[in-house]
Design a protein around this motif. Structure first.
Motif, PDB file in Angstrom:
ATOM      1  N   PRO A 215       0.815  -1.212   0.000  1.00 51.23           N
ATOM      2  CA  PRO A 215       0.000   0.000   0.000  1.00 51.23           C
ATOM      3  C   PRO A 215       0.851   1.266   0.000  1.00 51.23           C
ATOM      4  O   PRO A 215       2.062   1.231   0.273  1.00 51.23           O
ATOM      5  CB  PRO A 215      -0.772  -0.121   1.316  1.00 51.23           C
ATOM      6  N   GLY A 216       0.197   2.380  -0.267  1.00 55.02           N
ATOM      7  CA  GLY A 216       0.887   3.662  -0.213  1.00 55.02           C
ATOM      8  C   GLY A 216       1.095   4.175   1.193  1.00 55.02           C
ATOM      9  O   GLY A 216       1.913   5.060   1.428  1.00 55.02           O
ATOM     10  N   HIS A 217       0.350   3.612   2.145  1.00 50.62           N
ATOM     11  CA  HIS A 217       0.460   4.007   3.547  1.00 50.62           C
ATOM     12  C   HIS A 217       0.353   2.758   4.397  1.00 50.62           C
ATOM     13  O   HIS A 217      -0.611   2.000   4.273  1.00 50.62           O
ATOM     14  CB  HIS A 217      -0.655   4.990   3.922  1.00 50.62           C
ATOM     15  N   GLY A 218       1.348   2.546   5.246  1.00 50.72           N
ATOM     16  CA  GLY A 218       1.332   1.385   6.117  1.00 50.72           C
ATOM     17  C   GLY A 218       2.379   0.362   5.735  1.00 50.72           C
ATOM     18  O   GLY A 218       3.050   0.458   4.702  1.00 50.72           O
ATOM     19  N   ALA A 219       2.511  -0.641   6.585  1.00 49.16           N
ATOM     20  CA  ALA A 219       3.528  -1.675   6.378  1.00 49.16           C
ATOM     21  C   ALA A 219       3.177  -2.567   5.194  1.00 49.16           C
ATOM     22  O   ALA A 219       2.001  -2.809   4.916  1.00 49.16           O
ATOM     23  CB  ALA A 219       3.652  -2.518   7.642  1.00 49.16           C
ATOM     24  N   PRO A 220       4.178  -3.074   4.495  1.00 48.05           N
ATOM     25  CA  PRO A 220       3.923  -4.074   3.455  1.00 48.05           C
ATOM     26  C   PRO A 220       3.207  -5.286   4.047  1.00 48.05           C
ATOM     27  O   PRO A 220       3.466  -5.689   5.180  1.00 48.05           O
ATOM     28  CB  PRO A 220       5.327  -4.442   2.968  1.00 48.05           C
ATOM     29  N   TRP A 221       2.309  -5.851   3.257  1.00 45.57           N
ATOM     30  CA  TRP A 221       1.584  -7.056   3.660  1.00 45.57           C
ATOM     31  C   TRP A 221       2.233  -8.240   2.957  1.00 45.57           C
ATOM     32  O   TRP A 221       2.209  -8.321   1.733  1.00 45.57           O
ATOM     33  CB  TRP A 221       0.118  -6.918   3.253  1.00 45.57           C
ATOM     34  N   HIS A 222       2.821  -9.142   3.737  1.00 44.35           N
ATOM     35  CA  HIS A 222       3.429 -10.346   3.159  1.00 44.35           C
ATOM     36  C   HIS A 222       2.424 -11.470   3.305  1.00 44.35           C
ATOM     37  O   HIS A 222       2.361 -12.151   4.336  1.00 44.35           O
ATOM     38  CB  HIS A 222       4.747 -10.667   3.857  1.00 44.35           C
ATOM     39  N   GLY A 223       1.596 -11.618   2.308  1.00 41.84           N
ATOM     40  CA  GLY A 223       0.524 -12.600   2.322  1.00 41.84           C
ATOM     41  C   GLY A 223      -0.294 -12.445   1.064  1.00 41.84           C
ATOM     42  O   GLY A 223       0.035 -11.651   0.182  1.00 41.84           O
ATOM     43  N   SER A 224      -1.365 -13.190   0.972  1.00 44.59           N
ATOM     44  CA  SER A 224      -2.116 -13.210  -0.280  1.00 44.59           C
ATOM     45  C   SER A 224      -3.044 -12.005  -0.416  1.00 44.59           C
ATOM     46  O   SER A 224      -3.586 -11.507   0.580  1.00 44.59           O
ATOM     47  CB  SER A 224      -2.939 -14.493  -0.383  1.00 44.59           C
ATOM     48  N   PRO A 225      -3.261 -11.532  -1.645  1.00 41.95           N
ATOM     49  CA  PRO A 225      -4.245 -10.479  -1.877  1.00 41.95           C
ATOM     50  C   PRO A 225      -5.640 -10.870  -1.405  1.00 41.95           C
ATOM     51  O   PRO A 225      -6.388 -10.019  -0.910  1.00 41.95           O
ATOM     52  CB  PRO A 225      -4.185 -10.274  -3.387  1.00 41.95           C
ATOM     53  N   ALA A 226      -6.016 -12.145  -1.564  1.00 45.03           N
ATOM     54  CA  ALA A 226      -7.352 -12.580  -1.115  1.00 45.03           C
ATOM     55  C   ALA A 226      -7.500 -12.406   0.386  1.00 45.03           C
ATOM     56  O   ALA A 226      -8.559 -11.962   0.878  1.00 45.03           O
ATOM     57  CB  ALA A 226      -7.574 -14.036  -1.504  1.00 45.03           C
ATOM     58  N   ASP A 227      -6.455 -12.710   1.138  1.00 46.52           N
ATOM     59  CA  ASP A 227      -6.536 -12.588   2.595  1.00 46.52           C
ATOM     60  C   ASP A 227      -6.653 -11.131   3.024  1.00 46.52           C
ATOM     61  O   ASP A 227      -7.428 -10.804   3.931  1.00 46.52           O
ATOM     62  CB  ASP A 227      -5.314 -13.223   3.245  1.00 46.52           C
ATOM     63  N   ILE A 228      -5.891 -10.232   2.397  1.00 42.99           N
ATOM     64  CA  ILE A 228      -5.960  -8.840   2.826  1.00 42.99           C
ATOM     65  C   ILE A 228      -7.281  -8.216   2.366  1.00 42.99           C
ATOM     66  O   ILE A 228      -7.867  -7.396   3.078  1.00 42.99           O
ATOM     67  CB  ILE A 228      -4.742  -8.019   2.335  1.00 42.99           C
ATOM     68  N   ALA A 229      -7.786  -8.631   1.225  1.00 44.03           N
ATOM     69  CA  ALA A 229      -9.092  -8.121   0.796  1.00 44.03           C
ATOM     70  C   ALA A 229     -10.175  -8.516   1.790  1.00 44.03           C
ATOM     71  O   ALA A 229     -11.026  -7.703   2.170  1.00 44.03           O
ATOM     72  CB  ALA A 229      -9.432  -8.665  -0.597  1.00 44.03           C
TER      73      ALA A 229
END
Length: 236
Positions: A215-229
C-alpha cells in the motif's frame, strides 16, 4: 529499503512508493512526496543503478501524496508517467471531490502532516504530461506491470501487478496504517471518494496471485491479496 528480490520501498509506513529492479531497467510505482526524491537517489546509489535506468513511473492514482517527485522526474529525465485515464485530470490539476476526513486522532494526524512538511509536500507539482492507461493493460516497462482498475478511492485508482516481483501495488485501494488514527492492520483508506465502490473493487484484488501486497500508507503485507481483501472487508 530492499523488501525482496527485485523489490524496494522508498519512504516509510506514513508514505511509501516502490522501485522494481530487473536487469533491463527499473520501474517505479508512485512518487510519494517531493522530498522522496532524495530517497530515490539514495536507493539507486545503494543498488548501483543510475537514474537513466528508470524506464517509467506508474501512478496508482492522482493524489498529491503519490505524485510527489513525478513531475521533476519527467522534466529532468524524460521518464514517462503513466496513470489511468480517469485520474489524468486530477494528476494534471489537483482537482478532486472534497471528502470527509472521518475518524482522526490528534497525534497521528499531526504526525502525518508534519511528515508531509518535512518531505516538502507543499511543493508538490502536478504532472503536466502523462501517458493514459486502462484496466488490463500490460505496460512495456521492466517487470511488465499489469494494470488492474480499482475505482473507489478515486475514479482512476488502480492496482499494479508485477509478477516478477511477486507483488501487487495497491496505492490507496486499502491501507495497513490509517494516517489519521494511527490504527494498524488491513482497513479501508481515508479520503476515499466512493467507499462502497472501493470495497467492491477488492473483488478484483482477491483474484491476483502475489505474495506481497504493497500500500501507499502502512507496512507491506506479506501474504495473499485474497486474505488482505477479506481483512479490509471485515474492518470496513
Amino acid at each position: 529499503m530492499k523488501l525482496a528480490p527485485h523489490l524496494h520501498r522508498l519512504g516509510n509506513d506514513i508514505v511509501a512508493s516502490y522501485l522494481i529492479e530487473v536487469p533491463e531497467g527499473i520501474t517505479l510505482i508512485d512518487a510519494g512526496l517531493p522530498g522522496h526524491w532524495n530517497d530515490l537517489k539514495a536507493e539507486l546509489a545503494a543498488i548501483g543503478r543510475p537514474m537513466s535506468d528508470i524506464r517509467g513511473l506508474v501512478l496508482t492514482h492522482g493524489d498529491g501524496d503519490h505524485i510527489g517527485f513525478a513531475e521533476r522526474l519527467r522534466r529532468e529525465t524524460g521518464v514517462p508517467v503513466f496513470i489511468h485515464a480517469a485520474d489524468a485530470h486530477r494528476v494534471r490539476t489537483g482537482e478532486k471531490p472534497k471528502t470527509a476526513m472521518g475518524p482522526a486522532r490528534l497525534g497521528p494526524t499531526l504526525g502525518f502532516f508534519a511528515y508531509g512538511i518535512r518531505k516538502n509536500a507543499l511543493r508538490t507539482h502536478h504532472v503536466s504530461e502523462v501517458v493514459e492507461v486502462a484496466d488490463g493493460d500490460v505496460l512495456d516497462l521492466p517487470g511488465a506491470p499489469v494494470i488492474i482498475g480499482m475505482p473507489g478511492h478515486s475514479p482512476g485508482s488502480i492496482s499494479v501487478h508485477v509478477p516478477v516481483a511477486d507483488a501487487v501495488f495497491v496505492g490507496d485501494a486499502l491501507t495497513t496504517r490509517h494516517v489519521l488514527t494511527g490504527k494498524v492492520g488491513a482497513q479501508p483508506a481515508p479520503f476515499t471518494d466512493e467507499p462502497d465502490t472501493a470495497l467492491a473493487s477488492l473483488d478484483r484484488l482477491a483474484g491476483v496471485s502475489a505474495s506481497w501486497v504493497l500500500p501507499g500508507h502502512g507496512a507491506p503485507w506479506h501474504g495473499s491479496p485474497a486474505d488482505i481483501a477479506a481483512a479490509v472487508r471485515a474492518a470496513g
